[in-house]
Write an enzyme that holds these catalytic residues in place. Sequence first.
Site, PDB file in Angstrom:
ATOM      1  N   LEU A   2      25.728 -62.879  23.475  1.00  0.00           N
ATOM      2  CA  LEU A   2      26.784 -63.164  24.449  1.00  0.00           C
ATOM      3  C   LEU A   2      27.760 -64.207  23.917  1.00  0.00           C
ATOM      4  CD1 LEU A   2      24.622 -63.220  27.728  1.00  0.00           C
ATOM      5  CD2 LEU A   2      25.600 -61.286  26.489  1.00  0.00           C
ATOM      6  N   LYS A  58      17.450 -72.735  33.543  1.00  0.00           N
ATOM      7  CA  LYS A  58      18.635 -72.016  34.026  1.00  0.00           C
ATOM      8  C   LYS A  58      18.966 -72.389  35.477  1.00  0.00           C
ATOM      9  CE  LYS A  58      19.511 -69.967  30.191  1.00  0.00           C
ATOM     10  NZ  LYS A  58      20.748 -70.312  29.444  1.00  0.00           N
ATOM     11  N   ASP A  84      21.831 -77.889  15.390  1.00  0.00           N
ATOM     12  CA  ASP A  84      20.651 -77.635  16.223  1.00  0.00           C
ATOM     13  C   ASP A  84      20.880 -78.326  17.561  1.00  0.00           C
ATOM     14  OD1 ASP A  84      18.243 -77.564  17.515  1.00  0.00           O
ATOM     15  OD2 ASP A  84      17.075 -78.409  15.868  1.00  0.00           O
ATOM     16  N   TYR A 103      11.892 -71.319  31.388  1.00  0.00           N
ATOM     17  CA  TYR A 103      13.236 -70.725  31.265  1.00  0.00           C
ATOM     18  C   TYR A 103      13.976 -70.814  32.612  1.00  0.00           C
ATOM     19  CZ  TYR A 103      16.848 -67.285  30.083  1.00  0.00           C
ATOM     20  OH  TYR A 103      18.047 -66.646  29.864  1.00  0.00           O
TER      21      TYR A 103
HETATM   22  N1  LIG Z   1      20.891 -61.446  27.112  1.00  0.00           N
HETATM   23  C1  LIG Z   1      20.537 -61.598  28.365  1.00  0.00           C
HETATM   24  O1  LIG Z   1      20.074 -60.651  29.020  1.00  0.00           O
HETATM   25  C2  LIG Z   1      20.705 -62.933  29.051  1.00  0.00           C
HETATM   26  C3  LIG Z   1      20.503 -62.987  30.432  1.00  0.00           C
HETATM   27  C4  LIG Z   1      20.664 -64.203  31.086  1.00  0.00           C
HETATM   28  C5  LIG Z   1      21.043 -65.330  30.373  1.00  0.00           C
HETATM   29  N2  LIG Z   1      21.224 -65.251  29.034  1.00  0.00           N
HETATM   30  C6  LIG Z   1      21.623 -66.467  28.332  1.00  0.00           C
HETATM   31  O2  LIG Z   1      22.758 -66.204  27.531  1.00  0.00           O
HETATM   32  C7  LIG Z   1      22.745 -67.089  26.414  1.00  0.00           C
HETATM   33  C8  LIG Z   1      22.945 -66.275  25.149  1.00  0.00           C
HETATM   34  O3  LIG Z   1      21.798 -65.441  24.993  1.00  0.00           O
HETATM   35  P1  LIG Z   1      21.816 -64.102  24.147  1.00  0.00           P
HETATM   36  O4  LIG Z   1      21.135 -63.099  24.969  1.00  0.00           O
HETATM   37  O5  LIG Z   1      23.176 -63.845  23.635  1.00  0.00           O
HETATM   38  O6  LIG Z   1      20.787 -64.494  22.982  1.00  0.00           O
HETATM   39  P2  LIG Z   1      20.877 -64.411  21.406  1.00  0.00           P
HETATM   40  O7  LIG Z   1      19.491 -64.679  20.959  1.00  0.00           O
HETATM   41  O8  LIG Z   1      21.550 -63.161  20.955  1.00  0.00           O
HETATM   42  O9  LIG Z   1      21.819 -65.646  21.012  1.00  0.00           O
HETATM   43  C9  LIG Z   1      21.422 -66.976  21.189  1.00  0.00           C
HETATM   44  C10 LIG Z   1      22.015 -67.798  20.074  1.00  0.00           C
HETATM   45  O10 LIG Z   1      21.603 -69.171  20.293  1.00  0.00           O
HETATM   46  C11 LIG Z   1      21.275 -69.691  19.026  1.00  0.00           C
HETATM   47  N3  LIG Z   1      20.356 -70.809  19.158  1.00  0.00           N
HETATM   48  C12 LIG Z   1      19.062 -70.783  19.557  1.00  0.00           C
HETATM   49  N4  LIG Z   1      18.520 -71.994  19.456  1.00  0.00           N
HETATM   50  C13 LIG Z   1      19.492 -72.815  18.987  1.00  0.00           C
HETATM   51  C14 LIG Z   1      19.532 -74.187  18.673  1.00  0.00           C
HETATM   52  N5  LIG Z   1      18.458 -74.975  18.784  1.00  0.00           N
HETATM   53  N6  LIG Z   1      20.702 -74.709  18.227  1.00  0.00           N
HETATM   54  C15 LIG Z   1      21.789 -73.912  18.065  1.00  0.00           C
HETATM   55  N7  LIG Z   1      21.808 -72.611  18.348  1.00  0.00           N
HETATM   56  C16 LIG Z   1      20.664 -72.060  18.802  1.00  0.00           C
HETATM   57  C17 LIG Z   1      20.637 -68.539  18.265  1.00  0.00           C
HETATM   58  O11 LIG Z   1      20.645 -68.788  16.864  1.00  0.00           O
HETATM   59  C18 LIG Z   1      21.525 -67.389  18.671  1.00  0.00           C
HETATM   60  O12 LIG Z   1      22.613 -67.240  17.782  1.00  0.00           O
HETATM   61  C19 LIG Z   1      21.434 -67.848  26.474  1.00  0.00           C
HETATM   62  O13 LIG Z   1      21.660 -69.111  27.049  1.00  0.00           O
HETATM   63  C20 LIG Z   1      20.575 -66.988  27.373  1.00  0.00           C
HETATM   64  O14 LIG Z   1      19.583 -67.731  28.015  1.00  0.00           O
HETATM   65  C21 LIG Z   1      21.065 -64.075  28.339  1.00  0.00           C
END
Ligand SMILES: NC(=O)c1ccc[n+]([C@@H]2O[C@H](COP(=O)([O-])OP(=O)(O)OC[C@H]3O[C@@H](n4cnc5c(N)ncnc54)[C@H](O)[C@@H]3O)[C@@H](O)[C@H]2O)c1
Length: 262
Positions: free
Chosen positions: A17, A171, A59, A167
């Site tokens: 995202l 959130k 990080d 989690y």
């Molecule tokens: N995909 C879904 O269905 C969904 C639903 C609800 C909420 N979210 C939220 O959306 C956000 C993006 O999630 P996504 O689904 O795109 O996941 P994703 O795993 O594709 O991307 C997450 C990114 O965060 C980075 N990351 C993780 N730990 C890190 C750290 N310590 N420092 C820096 N970067 C770090 C990862 O390297 C990755 O690039 C998150 O906050 C997730 O909780 C996602």
Amino acid sequence: MHIKDRTFIISGGASGLGLATVRDLHSHGGYVAILDLSAETGNSIVNELGDRVKFYEADMSSTTSVQTAVNAIATWISQTSAPIGGVIPAAGVGLPSKLIDRNNEPLSMAPIDFVLNINLRGVLDLLRLTLPHMTRNTPTDPDGERGVLVLVSSSAAFDGQPGQVAYAASKGAIRSMTLVLARDLAQYGIRCMAIAPSYFESAMTAQMSEKVRKSLEKVFEFPKRPGQGREFASCVRHCVENGMLNGEVIRLDGGTRMPSRL
Ligand SMILES: NC(=O)c1ccc[n+]([C@@H]2O[C@H](COP(=O)([O-])OP(=O)(O)OC[C@H]3O[C@@H](n4cnc5c(N)ncnc54)[C@H](O)[C@@H]3O)[C@@H](O)[C@H]2O)c1
């Protein structure tokens, strides 16, 4: 908030995202600073998109790391003259666990700390270190707007499922802080919104088993499919551009409410 010639800081911008939002804001004329763990992935995005995008290896669970990245971004914006228009702290992790296991043993604090340090502490850290740069912006519209924060919550903040305790706590906290930040930052002309996606295609959800994916698909209301990154990104863009959006959490879930069991 105009996107063109403003800089947007996106943590977790190397995947899912966050990456979809990087692409969208960049395609609308914005400068984008990506904060993420993998320099290799980050640099390939920079090579693809060009010089309005920079990658900062950071990080989110380390204050030193976040501070170093924000300092470097401050140097970059002094060169581009594109002030920080927004922050989208999208870096996030999930680590399913329950507080006690089948043998009545308590969960160790390690997985709880891991999730909260990135999803909650890391968000507060990035925002507190970035805000002093945003409050110095010269407003360019009649409202006196200086910036916008678009936080990333989750459907787990509303209807968390079994095993999502840490989690959902993280959130839910993002959801709760949205109105407070909108109120605290109103005096500076900075808005705060949050988006709570349900099940979106990303690296995070790709880790789910086929069984869980199939079960999730049965609970979709309409449309009967997972969300796409571009739909999340267009919601972020609307939060950035629409000056009346403030202090609210948008559920981006096609009307789906997560059940207790799948
Ligand atoms: N995909 C879904 O269905 C969904 C639903 C609800 C909420 N979210 C939220 O959306 C956000 C993006 O999630 P996504 O689904 O795109 O996941 P994703 O795993 O594709 O991307 C997450 C990114 O965060 C980075 N990351 C993780 N730990 C890190 C750290 N310590 N420092 C820096 N970067 C770090 C990862 O390297 C990755 O690039 C998150 O906050 C997730 O909780 C996602």
